[in-house]
Design a protein around this motif. Sequence first.
Motif, PDB file in Angstrom:
ATOM      1  N   GLU A 105      61.380 -50.582  11.202  1.00 47.75           N
ATOM      2  CA  GLU A 105      60.846 -50.878   9.877  1.00 47.75           C
ATOM      3  C   GLU A 105      61.149 -49.744   8.910  1.00 47.75           C
ATOM      4  N   ASN A 106      61.016 -50.049   7.628  1.00 46.94           N
ATOM      5  CA  ASN A 106      61.284 -49.109   6.567  1.00 46.94           C
ATOM      6  C   ASN A 106      60.223 -49.316   5.494  1.00 46.94           C
ATOM      7  N   ALA A 107      59.849 -48.264   4.788  1.00 45.46           N
ATOM      8  CA  ALA A 107      58.863 -48.386   3.719  1.00 45.46           C
ATOM      9  C   ALA A 107      59.314 -49.406   2.669  1.00 45.46           C
ATOM     10  N   CYS A 108      60.607 -49.523   2.474  1.00 49.63           N
ATOM     11  CA  CYS A 108      61.164 -50.594   1.646  1.00 49.63           C
ATOM     12  C   CYS A 108      61.364 -51.766   2.605  1.00 49.63           C
ATOM     13  N   TYR A 109      60.377 -52.614   2.720  1.00 49.44           N
ATOM     14  CA  TYR A 109      60.304 -53.614   3.785  1.00 49.44           C
ATOM     15  C   TYR A 109      61.601 -54.364   4.053  1.00 49.44           C
ATOM     16  N   ARG A 110      62.309 -54.751   3.013  1.00 46.65           N
ATOM     17  CA  ARG A 110      63.501 -55.572   3.238  1.00 46.65           C
ATOM     18  C   ARG A 110      64.633 -54.802   3.905  1.00 46.65           C
ATOM     19  N   LEU A 111      64.512 -53.501   4.020  1.00 47.21           N
ATOM     20  CA  LEU A 111      65.536 -52.703   4.689  1.00 47.21           C
ATOM     21  C   LEU A 111      65.275 -52.546   6.183  1.00 47.21           C
ATOM     22  N   GLY A 112      64.230 -53.178   6.671  1.00 47.47           N
ATOM     23  CA  GLY A 112      63.949 -53.133   8.101  1.00 47.47           C
ATOM     24  C   GLY A 112      65.020 -53.867   8.895  1.00 47.47           C
ATOM     25  N   LEU A 113      65.041 -53.613  10.191  1.00 45.93           N
ATOM     26  CA  LEU A 113      66.045 -54.206  11.067  1.00 45.93           C
ATOM     27  C   LEU A 113      65.354 -54.835  12.267  1.00 45.93           C
ATOM     28  N   CYS A 114      65.705 -56.069  12.560  1.00 44.93           N
ATOM     29  CA  CYS A 114      65.145 -56.761  13.720  1.00 44.93           C
ATOM     30  C   CYS A 114      65.727 -56.200  15.015  1.00 44.93           C
ATOM     31  N   ALA A 115      64.985 -56.342  16.084  1.00 40.94           N
ATOM     32  CA  ALA A 115      65.435 -55.876  17.403  1.00 40.94           C
ATOM     33  C   ALA A 115      66.732 -56.554  17.817  1.00 40.94           C
ATOM     34  N   GLU A 116      66.842 -57.846  17.557  1.00 43.23           N
ATOM     35  CA  GLU A 116      68.034 -58.589  17.956  1.00 43.23           C
ATOM     36  C   GLU A 116      69.268 -58.075  17.225  1.00 43.23           C
ATOM     37  N   GLN A 117      69.131 -57.807  15.923  1.00 47.45           N
ATOM     38  CA  GLN A 117      70.267 -57.281  15.155  1.00 47.45           C
ATOM     39  C   GLN A 117      70.664 -55.903  15.680  1.00 47.45           C
ATOM     40  N   SER A 118      69.658 -55.095  16.007  1.00 49.61           N
ATOM     41  CA  SER A 118      69.916 -53.771  16.568  1.00 49.61           C
ATOM     42  C   SER A 118      70.676 -53.876  17.886  1.00 49.61           C
ATOM     43  N   ALA A 119      70.226 -54.758  18.763  1.00 51.31           N
ATOM     44  CA  ALA A 119      70.873 -54.924  20.074  1.00 51.31           C
ATOM     45  C   ALA A 119      72.250 -55.570  19.946  1.00 51.31           C
ATOM     46  N   LEU A 120      72.409 -56.521  19.035  1.00 52.23           N
ATOM     47  CA  LEU A 120      73.717 -57.155  18.853  1.00 52.23           C
ATOM     48  C   LEU A 120      74.738 -56.151  18.327  1.00 52.23           C
ATOM     49  N   THR A 121      74.301 -55.245  17.472  1.00 53.96           N
ATOM     50  CA  THR A 121      75.200 -54.199  16.988  1.00 53.96           C
ATOM     51  C   THR A 121      75.630 -53.305  18.143  1.00 53.96           C
ATOM     52  N   ALA A 122      74.676 -52.923  18.983  1.00 54.31           N
ATOM     53  CA  ALA A 122      75.006 -52.102  20.163  1.00 54.31           C
ATOM     54  C   ALA A 122      75.946 -52.868  21.096  1.00 54.31           C
ATOM     55  N   ALA A 123      75.722 -54.178  21.236  1.00 56.77           N
ATOM     56  CA  ALA A 123      76.581 -54.999  22.097  1.00 56.77           C
ATOM     57  C   ALA A 123      78.008 -55.044  21.572  1.00 56.77           C
ATOM     58  N   GLN A 124      78.159 -55.197  20.265  1.00 58.12           N
ATOM     59  CA  GLN A 124      79.502 -55.220  19.685  1.00 58.12           C
ATOM     60  C   GLN A 124      80.240 -53.925  19.998  1.00 58.12           C
ATOM     61  N   HIS A 125      79.544 -52.819  19.901  1.00 57.37           N
ATOM     62  CA  HIS A 125      80.177 -51.519  20.166  1.00 57.37           C
ATOM     63  C   HIS A 125      80.443 -51.302  21.648  1.00 57.37           C
ATOM     64  N   ALA A 126      79.553 -51.793  22.499  1.00 58.80           N
ATOM     65  CA  ALA A 126      79.678 -51.543  23.944  1.00 58.80           C
ATOM     66  C   ALA A 126      80.678 -52.474  24.623  1.00 58.80           C
TER      67      ALA A 126
END
Length: 149
Positions: free
Chosen positions: A47-68
């Motif tokens: 999460e981020n104090a500017c709420y719309r800049l938060g990131l979901c767990a799935e997006q975080s993991a999918l980004t890691a998956a793309q790199h891995a």
Amino acid sequence: MDDKTRDRLIALAREAAAKAHAPYSRFHVGCAVMAEDGSVVTGANMENACYRLGLCAEQSALTAAQHAFGLGRITHVAVAGGPNSNGTIAGEDIITPCGGCRQAIAEAASLSGRDIVVISASATGEEVLEMTISQLLPAGFGADVLPET
């Protein structure tokens, strides 16, 4: 997928949820993404104090998956989470991906040519729902409808 592998993915998603940065909602979500060869990456909501800049767990993991190992090699996605109370994630409600994350998983499914299995679990991992991304996002919009370049 056998029960042992499913339980491992749920456990990894639960571990990732414990690492979330969610000071505003106090709702921790973790995600584990598995490739064809059994390798797994994880992510958590940020999460981020500017709420719309938060990131979901799935997006975080999918980004890691793309790199891995690349989105096209994904076979399973596991999601777990719940409210954080005194440093412990609790709750028996099954946590499913939001609409945007369903769309992102559908993109990976389009690249892989397979209907990715999404395992949604409660914070404890005791309650589980297993569905494919096409079941979670029926009539979804995908790359297949865009003109070829």
